[in-house]
Design an enzyme around this catalytic site. Structure first.
Site, PDB file in Angstrom:
ATOM      1  N   LEU B 144     -11.722 -11.547  -5.815  1.00  0.00           N
ATOM      2  CA  LEU B 144     -11.034 -10.303  -6.075  1.00  0.00           C
ATOM      3  C   LEU B 144     -10.664 -10.198  -7.552  1.00  0.00           C
ATOM      4  O   LEU B 144     -10.903  -9.179  -8.203  1.00  0.00           O
ATOM      5  CB  LEU B 144      -9.779 -10.223  -5.196  1.00  0.00           C
ATOM      6  CG  LEU B 144      -8.860  -9.040  -5.459  1.00  0.00           C
ATOM      7  CD1 LEU B 144      -9.595  -7.731  -5.236  1.00  0.00           C
ATOM      8  CD2 LEU B 144      -7.641  -9.117  -4.549  1.00  0.00           C
ATOM      9  N   TYR B 271      -1.276  -0.489  -1.131  1.00  0.00           N
ATOM     10  CA  TYR B 271      -2.645  -0.926  -1.331  1.00  0.00           C
ATOM     11  C   TYR B 271      -3.541   0.196  -1.831  1.00  0.00           C
ATOM     12  O   TYR B 271      -4.526  -0.053  -2.517  1.00  0.00           O
ATOM     13  CB  TYR B 271      -3.197  -1.604  -0.072  1.00  0.00           C
ATOM     14  CG  TYR B 271      -2.824  -3.062  -0.073  1.00  0.00           C
ATOM     15  CD1 TYR B 271      -3.567  -3.973  -0.818  1.00  0.00           C
ATOM     16  CD2 TYR B 271      -1.686  -3.517   0.570  1.00  0.00           C
ATOM     17  CE1 TYR B 271      -3.202  -5.301  -0.890  1.00  0.00           C
ATOM     18  CE2 TYR B 271      -1.317  -4.854   0.501  1.00  0.00           C
ATOM     19  CZ  TYR B 271      -2.079  -5.743  -0.233  1.00  0.00           C
ATOM     20  OH  TYR B 271      -1.711  -7.052  -0.319  1.00  0.00           O
ATOM     21  N   GLN B 272      -3.196   1.411  -1.502  1.00  0.00           N
ATOM     22  CA  GLN B 272      -3.974   2.515  -2.055  1.00  0.00           C
ATOM     23  C   GLN B 272      -3.842   2.519  -3.572  1.00  0.00           C
ATOM     24  O   GLN B 272      -4.818   2.654  -4.297  1.00  0.00           O
ATOM     25  CB  GLN B 272      -3.502   3.858  -1.493  1.00  0.00           C
ATOM     26  CG  GLN B 272      -4.327   5.019  -2.071  1.00  0.00           C
ATOM     27  CD  GLN B 272      -3.979   6.360  -1.475  1.00  0.00           C
ATOM     28  OE1 GLN B 272      -3.182   6.441  -0.544  1.00  0.00           O
ATOM     29  NE2 GLN B 272      -4.588   7.403  -2.000  1.00  0.00           N
ATOM     30  N   HIS B 424      -3.458  -5.494   6.427  1.00  0.00           N
ATOM     31  CA  HIS B 424      -2.124  -5.388   5.843  1.00  0.00           C
ATOM     32  C   HIS B 424      -1.176  -4.567   6.706  1.00  0.00           C
ATOM     33  O   HIS B 424      -0.077  -4.230   6.280  1.00  0.00           O
ATOM     34  CB  HIS B 424      -2.216  -4.804   4.433  1.00  0.00           C
ATOM     35  CG  HIS B 424      -2.884  -5.725   3.478  1.00  0.00           C
ATOM     36  ND1 HIS B 424      -2.381  -6.967   3.180  1.00  0.00           N
ATOM     37  CD2 HIS B 424      -4.042  -5.627   2.784  1.00  0.00           C
ATOM     38  CE1 HIS B 424      -3.185  -7.580   2.326  1.00  0.00           C
ATOM     39  NE2 HIS B 424      -4.213  -6.793   2.079  1.00  0.00           N
TER      40      HIS B 424
END
Lengths: 743, 743
Positions: B144, B271-272, B424
């Site tokens: 990531l 998270y967006q 999540h």
């Protein structure tokens, strides 16, 4: 010729008499006739003044629109009748001012109408039905609030004095003001005849109405107390304070006693803020009506000095340090401080620093002082009010300890070595609180009370104020054998105070204060030295705390750190319990849950936390078998009156003489927006006691980059001139003065 | 002639071929050659742009002065090598931009030098030594972060492309970029070949370097996934999420799947925000280099819609609601949102509301989009970004529940009836949080993690995230028999979602959302209706919460309220225990200390608290023998990872069908400066269930002044057109639509 002269003499005499009884013009108390002319001439030209006036006008107009209500007294604070009368007193004062400045009779009429309603009610009003106070009022449950009322209403009466006719004035004075002044004074000597903030309000109330009514008896009663009355010197009030141990009374005694020559008020800043208004507003009135008293020069100008002291007792945001019974959040934005700042500017030296505070307050008094301040701001004279390290002595002669504040790069250490602080004092000798940029790093709990929130014990002091907030363990200072200082007894605490060892803020790289206390625990001497040190290789200054204990007995010592924020890490291998139990049974220990406990196993114990986006690390030179206890406030708190905040306690057992040495570092930052954690680890590699004798204590601080510094304090000789020599690890150190610091 | 034409044709053909492979100019990815000319022409004229540029220049100059460091990878996040490489990628991107805008070769040289160091290191670099990730990177412990790096560095490379000679480019592409892109994709399919925010970064990284290198294979791999690779559809990642249940992959699939047609991102706003940057920056690159893809129109323009949705998922201060694993404090001040706002403005409809957010951010992108925004602000086009009540559907087709946000007079209710939200997600069907003026009134706990704080579990998810934060009892929703929804199992949770019953924000006096869930507890249906109601005689709107439970078994139900602040009062006669024990043993209950418990003995249970200077009261229509439990988070938390915050739980035992009805009022104020407590009591005299059948539930709310209102919901028929008739206490009510509200 002789006859003529005699006639003239008689006439002159008559005129003189006439003037001496009749000549007082109105307004004369806070506003003056000449001042009002000045103000009217400047209207529209001075933004801060105009804005304050406009805001006041809107408030008062809204109240006038609501109509007048003077309900039959019934409630404690927080209740309707209490709050209504409280509001009425303020609105009357404000409407009086508006009448003078705007010359609009509707404001005078409003005051008059309300006063007449009060007059009609008061003349037959019994004592307030609530019985909790040691001195019940009539409009309110305690004389204190009645006195507040009269302090405001005197001003209102002064403003509309000339609007009223003689008969109206007589009616008000006879049925309302005079009996009102008598009730809070001659009828309530246990309230009035004291040196106490309550009495200050009483004195000011009686004196201000006396000045307006030109009533010498009341004025004298205000200045010197009730003639011929003395109280039982052993009696105590609701808060456990002596009613009148020394027999002193009156406004002048109330200036004399609680203020130190540095202007520190013995109950601390929260109560000073409360007391300030009557001190200053009555002083302004005395200045205007009795200039010959030179009230602002009294006791070497202590009233104005006290304003400077009070402002210095606030953090970077202007919040007062919550010493003793102080409610957090009280700040220089309080109206009493608008009064204080304006009066200090006008009657003092026109300090441009005060103008910057006035600009933040965004409000001025609507009188000569406020006009001067608003003009100063308008003319761009404001400069930052720079708060530096300061030592404020306590006691009428400055000989009863004090409060030392060390300031460096946004860090503020408040070290309390003051006397008991009257009935609002806490048992917290040599305690401290620590701030960064106005945020608490290590807190002083303050009081256990929700002032004016009726649901919380009527808004009054809560049981937990005594069982928790006043106790020693509630503070960042040493507790011996789980007992509070002076056995937690007011009588004992009032006899003693710590003594200053040294205070020095003259060096750029070290700000230092040191004091000792020998009576909190008989047979034990505590000597605490606290410094804020700038050292190369450190991001920010750190705090050094040396607490030397000498005792003729073997004891358990607890040293708490009430850190604010989230635990990050410790090098102590602690365990958490399955169920939480209180740490002890009494003296505040019953209010602490024990959340974790461990034995220190390093020469340096480290404990770090995160708060307000900053990391903090406590490093302590611990001994084998010292215990680290993680605690949380809130046990035995059935009404949830206490905040569930945390602390960590260093416990050392079975010791007589010992030394606690700790540092507190502020380092790095964390932002939840960038999610960057910067410099999140302590920069101290080792904290080491290299000497500890009766005469000297020396601490070596080694940074991660291996740079070291050495701090030495002379424990007994605090002469600034003394020459010292000390050999440490084969190296000779020589210096003059009571401490040595060398990078 | 024929020959000539042919020659010309050949030449044209050659030129064409030449252009199609060679013609790509640089920069072309985010900056464009034409855009840079525009920017240079405006320099000095657009304050927000100039300030952003100047700030960036200072930052980058400081980094250049420090020198280049590309350490051998070693640490987890928070550690030096991790943070250094992270910083390097950003600084390279920034230096590239500065090179283009300022035309100063020192920036290009800096990027080149650093890239060459990376090239030298990378070609022999093994996997990162830390082994915790399911997909280890090389520069970082997880792919990531490697992908983050490449997303930034692609931009830097594009900016200095023309500064490098062909051999240099070849060296970098061959030894660094291409193998780098391969490592995070073909070598790490478990990371790359998914629909997940991790993969989005991977796709963008591969695609962006592909666009710069004009490498069709990489571009296709970015858009459509790795050709021919499919993963085990039952395998899971570190967080417990499925690796690739549906077999979809690539950037387009990553747009398709997680975004609903309304632009809601299924993992939630935190998270967006994280995913937004690669979505938008790669989209901008695609738009510039491959305009024929019409990426901003893809899926009905969902990328731009999602920005609007994200901004609407923030409170009054711009902080995102911490749905699912969200860290509190993340806000639209994050750099990813600077990107989002600027891109949305430029590629969308030039919404003037976005300009006001850009002005608050006080920063713009240094490209065409940022220039447009800065010009908009300069030209006074900014208007407030008005957030209204909004319903955001969840699921690729908008059919998997959603999030409803009700807004009224500074109050914000966030009602979550969304699907699981990927790995999540939390087990919190029909939960809510409640805000006033950006402050939490009833909180959603968020995650249990200190992102990037190394001392706290390496900055990664903490054990308590699973044992506490994800569990149902950690949320303001119903818990049956102390079990979490869907047994707390991701596989089950991923199969189901609640269903919307109604959402209506069209009425001024009532904003309403209602949804039901039947799978969280098999055999039990929960139907929750939440409304914010304006009623005459109330100072502010209040919240009404109706939770109707239908079950084929007898259960214990717990309904928590995680209030923020200090307990003021309750009418329940509760007892506090002498020692604190956890409320339960599992499913999050083990993390709650039971601080007090009592039996409700009134038809209405009242509980009030104080926070941020405002009073709040919960009123609930309780039944005899309901229990009130005062709890505090923090039991079984050995590392002090959890915040010691409070909750109050209503517990109802031995029941199948039941109804919880509560209101939350915000009322009055308290100022520690004025010490005035205003309107500190609830305005609700009675909250009464007057009808509760399968078809209808009706609630009567009586204010202190005896005014009443009636709310009726049709529990089964949610048609907007349906006509209803209901007789209550001999009075007939008739209405159309799914609810009725009548003062």
């Amino acid at each position: 010729m002789t006859k003529n002269i005699t006639t003239i003499q008689v006439i002159i005499c008559c005129i003189f008499l006439c003037f001496s009884t009749m000549a007082q013009e109105h307004p004369s108390l806070i506003l003056t006739k000449a001042g009002v002319q000045n103000i009217r001439a400047e209207l529209g030209n001075v933004p801060l003044f105009d804005a304050s006036l406009e805001k006041l006008k809107q408030e008062v107009d809204a109240e006038i629109a609501l109509g007048i209500d003077t309900p039959v007294p019934q409630d404690y604070s927080g209740g309707y009748t209490h709050e209504r009368h409280k509001r009425n007193m303020v609105v009357m004062q404000q409407a009086g001012v508006l009448y003078q400045i705007l010359d609009d009779a509707k404001y005078a009429k409003y005051v008059k109408d309300m006063l007449m309603q009060y007059e009609a009610m008061y003349k037959t009003l019994p004592l307030h039905p609530k019985t909790r106070s040691y001195a019940r009022g009539k409009l309110f449950w305690q004389c204190l609030n009645d006195s507040n009322w009269l302090v405001y209403v005197s001003q209102a009466y002064d403003c509309i004095y000339d609007y009223l006719d003689k008969a109206e004035r007589k009616k008000l004075e006879k049925n309302l003001f005079r009996p009102f002044a008598d009730h809070i004074s001659v009828d309530s000597p246990q309230f009035y005849q004291r040196v106490h903030n309550h009495s200050t309000w009483g004195n000011a109330a009686v004196g201000m109405i006396g000045l307006v009514m030109n009533d010498k008896e009341l004025i004298d009663r205000a200045l010197y107390g009730i003639k011929g009355v003395s109280l039982d010197k052993t009696a105590k009030d609701d808060d456990g304070g002596f009613l009148n141990k020394d027999g002193k009374a009156g406004f002048l005694a109330n200036i004399e006693e609680p203020f130190s020559p540095d202007g520190y008020y013995n109950e601390g800043p929260y109560y000073q803020r409360y007391a300030m208004y009557p001190f200053l507003i009555f002083a302004e009135g005395l200045h205007n009506v009795k200039p010959e008293l030179k009230i602002f020069e009294y006791k070497d100008g202590v009233l104005l000095k006290s304003i400077d002291a009070l402002l210095n007792l606030s953090d970077a945001d202007g919040d007062f340090f919550p010493l003793n019974d102080g409610q957090k959040g009280m700040s220089y934005y309080n109206n009493a401080l608008v009064t204080a700042v304006d009066i200090s500017y006008y009657f003092g030296n026109q300090d441009p620093g005060l103008l910057s505070i006035a600009a933040k307050q965004n409000k001025v008094l609507l009188d000569d002082t406020g006009l001067a301040v608003a003009l100063g701001v308008k003319n761009g004279k404001a400069e930052p009010f720079e708060k530096k390290s300061i030592n404020l002595s306590d006691g009428p002669e400055g000989k009863q300890g004090g409060v030392g504040i060390l300031r460096s790069d946004g860090l503020e250490l408040v070290f309390k070595y003051a006397s008991q602080g009257s009935s609002h004092g806490h048992y917290d000798k040599l305690s401290y609180s620590y701030y960064e940029n106005g945020d608490e790093v290590l807190q002083d709990y303050g009081l256990a009370r929700f002032v004016n929130i009726e649901q919380k014990g009527g808004g009054n002091y809560l049981k937990e104020n005594k069982t928790w907030a006043k106790q020693t363990i509630a503070h960042n200072t040493l507790v011996q054998n789980e007992q509070s200082h002076y056995q937690g007894k007011y009588d004992i605490g009032s006899k003693y105070h710590p003594n200053l060892h040294l205070f020095d803020s003259s060096q750029e790289n070290i700000q230092i204060v040191s004091a000792s206390e020998t009576n909190a625990y008989p047979g034990t001497k505590m000597h605490r030295t606290m410094a804020i040190i700038k050292q190369d290789g450190f991001e920010k200054p750190f705090m050094l705390d040396i607490l030397k204990v000498t005792s003729d007995s073997t004891n358990q010592y607890d040293l708490p750190f009430y850190f604010m924020g989230q635990v990050v890490k410790t090098n102590v291998d602690y365990k958490i319990p399955n169920t939480l139990e209180p740490l002890g049974e009494r003296n505040g220990y019953q209010h602490l849950w024990l959340e974790g406990t461990g034995m220190t196993n390093n020469e340096n114990t480290k404990f770090s936390w995160l708060d307000n986006g900053r990391f903090y690390t406590m490093t302590s030179a611990t001994l084998p078998n010292d215990e680290l206890k993680l605690v949380r406030i809130g046990a035995n708190d059935p009404e949830f009156n206490l905040r569930r905040e945390a602390g960590v306690i260093l416990r050392r057992k079975d010791t007589n003489n010992t030394l606690f040495v700790s540092t507190i570092e502020s380092h790095g930052s964390y932002s939840p927006v960038s999610e960057l954690a910067i410099n999140s680890n302590s920069n101290i590699k080792e904290l080491k006691v290299v000497v500890d004798t009766a005469a000297y204590t020396a601490i070596e601080i080694t940074a991660i980059n291996d740079e070291t510094s050495l701090f030495i304090i002379a424990n007994t000789n605090n002469s600034k001139e003394a020459e010292h020599k000390l050999k440490i690890n084969d190296k000779n150190y020589e210096w003059s003065g009571s401490y040595h610091f060398n990078k």
